[in-house]
Structures are given as C-alpha cells and as structure tokens.
Design an enzyme around this catalytic site. Structure first.
Site, PDB file in Angstrom:
ATOM      1  N   GLU A   1       0.822  -1.206   0.000  1.00 60.14           N
ATOM      2  CA  GLU A   1       0.000   0.000   0.000  1.00 60.14           C
ATOM      3  C   GLU A   1       0.860   1.262   0.000  1.00 60.14           C
ATOM      4  O   GLU A   1       0.806   2.068   0.924  1.00 60.14           O
ATOM      5  CB  GLU A   1      -0.935  -0.013   1.215  1.00 60.14           C
ATOM      6  CG  GLU A   1      -1.892  -1.204   1.241  1.00 60.14           C
ATOM      7  CD  GLU A   1      -2.654  -1.337   2.552  1.00 60.14           C
ATOM      8  OE1 GLU A   1      -2.386  -0.541   3.478  1.00 60.14           O
ATOM      9  OE2 GLU A   1      -3.496  -2.247   2.671  1.00 60.14           O
TER      10      GLU A   1
ATOM     11  N   GLY B   1       1.972   5.026  -0.792  1.00 63.14           N
ATOM     12  CA  GLY B   1       1.281   6.286  -1.079  1.00 63.14           C
ATOM     13  C   GLY B   1       2.272   7.404  -1.296  1.00 63.14           C
ATOM     14  O   GLY B   1       2.525   7.844  -2.410  1.00 63.14           O
TER      15      GLY B   1
ATOM     16  N   CYS C   1      -5.224  33.776  10.193  1.00 65.17           N
ATOM     17  CA  CYS C   1      -5.090  34.410  11.507  1.00 65.17           C
ATOM     18  C   CYS C   1      -4.691  33.384  12.568  1.00 65.17           C
ATOM     19  O   CYS C   1      -5.421  33.143  13.545  1.00 65.17           O
ATOM     20  CB  CYS C   1      -6.391  35.109  11.880  1.00 65.17           C
ATOM     21  SG  CYS C   1      -6.811  36.454  10.767  1.00 65.17           S
ATOM     22  N   GLU C   2      -3.580  32.752  12.366  1.00 65.20           N
ATOM     23  CA  GLU C   2      -2.992  31.789  13.305  1.00 65.20           C
ATOM     24  C   GLU C   2      -1.475  31.932  13.233  1.00 65.20           C
ATOM     25  O   GLU C   2      -0.912  31.971  12.136  1.00 65.20           O
ATOM     26  CB  GLU C   2      -3.351  30.342  12.919  1.00 65.20           C
ATOM     27  CG  GLU C   2      -4.818  30.013  12.871  1.00 65.20           C
ATOM     28  CD  GLU C   2      -5.350  29.541  14.215  1.00 65.20           C
ATOM     29  OE1 GLU C   2      -4.547  29.454  15.165  1.00 65.20           O
ATOM     30  OE2 GLU C   2      -6.557  29.271  14.298  1.00 65.20           O
TER      31      GLU C   2
END
Length: 424
Positions: free
Chosen positions: A278, A280, A349-350
């Site tokens: 699998e 990715g 706004c962070e």
C-alpha cells in the site's frame, strides 16, 4: 527523481513553465507531474521483483482524479479508507477487484457499500468490526474476502502522529488475539478469511522495524497453518519514506526501495502467499509541488516575513507535523545571488500559519512565484476551507500539456454548501 527543473531560468513541470500555469489557473495551485508518478510506480513495482504482487496505491496520500487515473492505467489498485475514496477510485477506472478497504471506524453503510461493490478485500481492525461485517455480508448473500490487520506492537515513522503499529496506537487487532480471531472468522457466515495485514507507520527510512513486524506476521501465518487454517494473503502495508531535501545531501540514501524489496522477499520466502502493498507517499510525494505567489515582504529589525498567498489550509503539514519542504523561487537565481533569511508565512489568523522560519532564499519581492517541493502527498488531500478560503486548485501536467483536475473552488460553491435554518 522528479520532473521539476529549471530551463532557461524558469522552473518547469516537465515541459510546462510554471508561470504559464500561474497565469492560467492562478495561485495557490498544486501541480503534479505525470512522468514522476509513472516513474515512481514502476520503480516501486520493479524493486519488489515479486511475481503477481498487488500494489494498492494509498488514496489518502493524494486522491486527485487525474493522479488516480494515471496510476490506474499502469495497473495500480487502491488502498482506501472511506466510501468516498472507494467511489473516487472506481470513478478513476480502478476496478473493485483491485481495491482494499482499511480503517478502524468503518460504518455499517460503508461496509455494505464495499461488499456490494465487490472489492478485493476488507482489512478488518477489530472483533466488533468482524462481527458487523459478517452480519452485513450475510444479509446481502455474500461472503466478503477479509484479512485481519494485526498490531505487531512495533511502531515506526517520521513523527509520533504518523506511527501506527505501536501498542498504544488505535490500529489493528492485538498480536495476542490474532490467532483466536482468525479461527473465529473462519466459521463466520459472511466472512471469507484470507490472511493478515500490517502497517506500522509512515515516512520510514530504516528497515529494521518493518522487518521485525513482517517476521511477526510470518510467525502468525505458521501458527495458523499448524492449526489447519488456510492463509493465502499478506498485506504488508506501506510507509517507506521519501527525501524531502531535494538537493544534495539527500535525507535518505539511494537504494531504500531495492533494499525493502530484498528484505520482503527474504522474510516471505516459502510462505506461498499473495503479497499486497500500500504505497502512497513514495509514489506521489515528489510528484507534486505547491505553487504560490509572494504578497508582501514585511521587514522588521530582527526578522523578515515573506507573506504568501498559500496558507496552512492549503498545506497543513508544517503546522501539523513540523514538516520540512524545500522552497524554490520559480525564477532561477544567479549562482552568486545574495540570500536572505525569511520567515515564510500565510494569510491565516494563526501563528501556526508558518511554513518555515529563518529560511535562506534569494531576495524575493511581491509578485514573485515560489514552489514548495515534495508536496504531492498529504498536501491537497488534507486541505480545507478554514477561514472560508476556497479549496486550492490542482493541476496535472503531461509533457507540454496541463489541465486543472480540481479547478479552484468558486465563492458560490463555497457558500452553496451552507443552509440557513428554517426559523431565519
């Protein structure tokens, strides 16, 4: 290897200059290279050197329809973790018989859809899920092919938040319970128990933990067969790491995939099982960049902020995982260009909307384009509309052609998903 390089002083994706994409699609925009996706899939497949190995690309890394269609044409299957991902994989041309369904919290509706679609297997992660699936499949007159995902109590990964095989992690059936549940599943009406699965984490660049987990799985296989139980499949998951440093010295040396293939062949020798994988990030990571534009340069006495139009809602990895991405100017700098230290930030706004701190780059000005490298995995797939920002656009390049495979969301589409309560 990737297909993003400077030509005549301009960064290209394959044969397409990135400013042409910015002019046609705008920024911020993810740009994916078909040639890189195709190459990485073939390298992984060939390094395994395992006849009849099944490769189920992990859709969660990048579920863009164009990316999935590119891999589908190479014969890739899909590792999915939701009904939406199953539907997307099928829409991209991946047949159900090449799809597996993973995840700890599959709903009854999702299980019913997967069974009805006729997917290759469901990776069951708890006894409760096994019971629910048996009842659902039997009710549909089916016996669903199943493997049990085992937690080998061996965790690994590039960050605590992407380690999945430790005893404290939520994933899988405990090693001690695997044989009992396997024998129980063999007698359940809606279940065709086929084998075992394991996945211990992501961004793994050293093989000892993977080998230890695979050997634990092989130990269970031998124990089950000693009880007269058939085991025909092993799903060995994914997790191999990639270099996020795109210029020498690389984070990971060459040959990791080849060494992985040799290790798998050694561990599974004589088991006589169908092997599934699998991958990715290792397929999609270096196949994508995030193209952004400088808005402002905010110089202070002690630092210099480079404010760009991409934000943490477009690429959350630095805020979430303290992830590193190389940042290249789209216009190639002169070899002796003066380099300045920038804090590269977005408009949200962070304070966590910061991509890099003190990163040295050639002098940049408003309007300049930059590219975040190695952004093809867990970039757009984790994007959001936080701050009511429109979903980022995605573009697929093939040689001299490019197409918006996810056009930038319009404000009408953004607002159109909301509904006012009747009492207003």
């Amino acid at each position: 290897m990737h297909h993003f390089a400077y030509r005549d002083g301009i960064l290209h994706a394959e044969d397409v200059p990135l400013p042409a994409i910015a002019a046609a699609i705008g920024t911020p925009t993810y740009v994916y290279s078909s040639a890189t996706l195709e190459r990485h899939y073939r390298v992984f497949r060939d390094a395994l050197a395992i006849p009849d190995a099944r490769i189920f690309y992990a859709v969660k890394a990048n579920g863009n329809l164009g990316v999935l269609m590119t891999l589908a044409r190479l014969g890739a299957g899909a590792d999915t973790v939701s009904e939406g991902e199953i539907r997307k994989a099928i829409a991209a041309g991946i047949p159900p018989e090449r799809i597996v369904f993973s995840g700890v919290g599959k709903t009854a509706e999702e299980l019913a859809y997967a069974v009805g679609a006729g997917i290759h297997q469901i990776n069951v992660e708890s006894e409760g899920e096994l019971e629910a699936l048996s009842a659902i499949a039997a009710g549909l007159g089916r016996r669903q092919a199943v493997v049990l995902r085992v937690n080998p109590e061996i965790g690994a990964g590039g960050h605590a938040k992407i380690t999945t095989g430790g005893a404290a992690n939520k994933f899988g059936i405990s090693f001690a319970e695997a044989e009992r549940l396997y024998a129980h599943a063999a007698n359940m009406p809606g279940i065709a128990i086929e084998g075992l699965a394991v996945h211990i984490g992501s961004q793994i660049d050293e093989l000892s933990a993977l080998e230890a987990a695979f050997r634990r799985l092989a130990e269970i296989v031998r124990g089950l067969r000693a009880q007269g139980l058939a085991v025909t499949r092993l799903d060995l998951g994914g997790g191999l790491g990639i270099p996020y440093a795109m210029s020498p010295p690389y984070e990971h040396g060459p040959g990791l995939i080849e060494a992985y293939g040799a290790m798998v062949r050694d561990v599974t020798a004589g088991l006589d099982v169908e092997l599934g994988f699998e991958p990715g990030r290792i397929i999609a990571g270096n196949a994508g960049i995030l193209l952004a534009r400088v808005l402002y340069v905010n110089a202070r006495a002690d630092r210099r902020f480079l404010v760009i139009d991409a934000a943490m809602n477009d690429l959350v990895r630095p805020a979430m995982y303290d992830a590193y991405h190389e940042i290249w100017p789209v216009s190639e700098p002169e070899p002796d260009a003066v380099r300045l230290a920038y804090d590269i930030v977005g408009p949200i706004c962070e304070s966590s909307d910061t991509f890099a701190t003190g990163r040295e780059l050639p002098a940049l000005a408003p309007g300049d384009l930059i590219a975040f490298k190695t952004a093809g995995a867990y970039g757009a797939s984790m994007s959001s509309t936080y701050n009511q920002r429109r979903l980022v656009a995605e573009v697929l390049v093939k040689e001299r052609q490019f197409a918006a495979t996810r056009p930038r969301q319009t404000y009408e589409e953004l607002l159109g998903t909301d509904r006012a309560p009747d009492w207003f």
